[in-house]
Design a protein around this motif. Sequence first.
Motif, PDB file in Angstrom:
ATOM      1  N   PRO A 186      -7.027  54.194  40.924  1.00 33.35           N
ATOM      2  CA  PRO A 186      -6.741  53.524  39.639  1.00 33.35           C
ATOM      3  C   PRO A 186      -7.474  54.182  38.469  1.00 33.35           C
ATOM      4  N   THR A 239       5.322  53.610  48.411  1.00 28.98           N
ATOM      5  CA  THR A 239       5.898  52.402  49.022  1.00 28.98           C
ATOM      6  C   THR A 239       6.781  52.719  50.218  1.00 28.98           C
ATOM      7  N   LEU A 253      -0.164  49.493  36.742  1.00 31.39           N
ATOM      8  CA  LEU A 253      -0.616  49.054  38.063  1.00 31.39           C
ATOM      9  C   LEU A 253      -0.133  47.643  38.384  1.00 31.39           C
ATOM     10  N   ALA A 254      -0.125  46.758  37.386  1.00 32.70           N
ATOM     11  CA  ALA A 254       0.346  45.394  37.612  1.00 32.70           C
ATOM     12  C   ALA A 254       1.809  45.400  38.046  1.00 32.70           C
ATOM     13  N   THR A 267      -9.271  53.965  47.260  1.00 30.81           N
ATOM     14  CA  THR A 267      -8.859  52.687  46.679  1.00 30.81           C
ATOM     15  C   THR A 267      -9.536  52.457  45.327  1.00 30.81           C
ATOM     16  N   PRO A 281      -4.244  54.135  50.617  1.00 36.43           N
ATOM     17  CA  PRO A 281      -3.817  53.233  49.543  1.00 36.43           C
ATOM     18  C   PRO A 281      -2.376  53.516  49.109  1.00 36.43           C
ATOM     19  N   PHE A 286       3.324  47.940  39.509  1.00 36.79           N
ATOM     20  CA  PHE A 286       3.405  48.561  40.836  1.00 36.79           C
ATOM     21  C   PHE A 286       3.001  47.568  41.917  1.00 36.79           C
ATOM     22  N   ASP A 287       1.916  46.835  41.675  1.00 34.38           N
ATOM     23  CA  ASP A 287       1.462  45.833  42.650  1.00 34.38           C
ATOM     24  C   ASP A 287       2.502  44.732  42.838  1.00 34.38           C
ATOM     25  N   ALA A 288       3.289  44.463  41.790  1.00 31.40           N
ATOM     26  CA  ALA A 288       4.330  43.440  41.881  1.00 31.40           C
ATOM     27  C   ALA A 288       5.599  43.974  42.549  1.00 31.40           C
ATOM     28  N   LYS A 331      -3.504  49.592  33.408  1.00 31.26           N
ATOM     29  CA  LYS A 331      -3.499  48.255  33.992  1.00 31.26           C
ATOM     30  C   LYS A 331      -2.097  47.652  33.992  1.00 31.26           C
ATOM     31  N   LEU A 360      -1.155  53.761  46.190  1.00 33.19           N
ATOM     32  CA  LEU A 360      -1.087  54.718  45.078  1.00 33.19           C
ATOM     33  C   LEU A 360      -1.011  56.151  45.578  1.00 33.19           C
TER      34      LEU A 360
END
Length: 293
Positions: free
Chosen positions: A226, A73, A162-163, A222, A67, A165-167, A159, A69
């Motif tokens: 989180p 990246t 994480l939002a 995974t 994953p 990071f996901d973006a 959250k 995390l």
Amino acid sequence: MASLKDMRVRIASTKATQKITKAMQMVAASKLRRAQTAAEAARPYAEKMDAVISNIANAAAGSPGAPPLLAGTGRDQVHLLLVCTGERGLSGAFNSSIVRLARERALSLLSQGKEVKIFCVGRKGYEQLRRTFEKNIVEHVDLRSVRQLGFVNAEDIAKKVLARFDAGEFDVCTLFYSRFKSVISQIPTAQQIIPLVVEAPAANAGPPTSYEYEPEEDEILTRLLPRNLAVQIFRALLENNASFYGAQMSAMDNATRNAGEMIRKQTLVYNRTRQAQITKELIEIISGAEAAV
């Protein structure tokens, strides 16, 4: 020179301040016991979570399906500093020590040509950091309305992180908080939480224990990573809470002592001034009586 009336007012004002600082010290001492218990109770869970994830991560090392995390990246250009401080002051150097550590890290990263983004949790850290890094602050969470910290507060923050990071808004996230050690000792701490830093097994630890996982390691990670992020943030919030009350108790104790010393000095000056005034009046009366003879 101040009049006797002004001195009396000053002494009365200092005594009133001393009562307030003493009351705040007692309130902080009362809240510290609960906060310290909560922080110490959260440590074993957070440490065990780290140990479990480290074990699984070592088993999944090098896996192409690791994953983000855990694997990151692949870049180290954009850093998010998650700075957790208190909502209130009157706590000595508690807030400023965390901010100082975060500021030093930010300046170091900027000097290396990195991009820095700051996520503030707590009003005091936000107020201090925006003086220098207002353009770098991307979010601020205010917990003043929260009477008792719960895991849900940490989940909400996790959250949001994480939002982002996901973006793809950052590559590395570092958590800043104060670890509670004792009433007179709180340790400003920086902990990288994205990507997760996994400690390698010790050289003398012997062969690693082999486990079979169901489902596979990557799938477990995974789900767990989180959750671990929220756990680490929750631990930081609890450690901060205990550190705040410890620092406030110590600061108010010092303020009470200083007020007592100030009252002693002010009373001494008042008594000397009053004695000098009485002596002067007696001399004037005697001199007037002798002149009338």
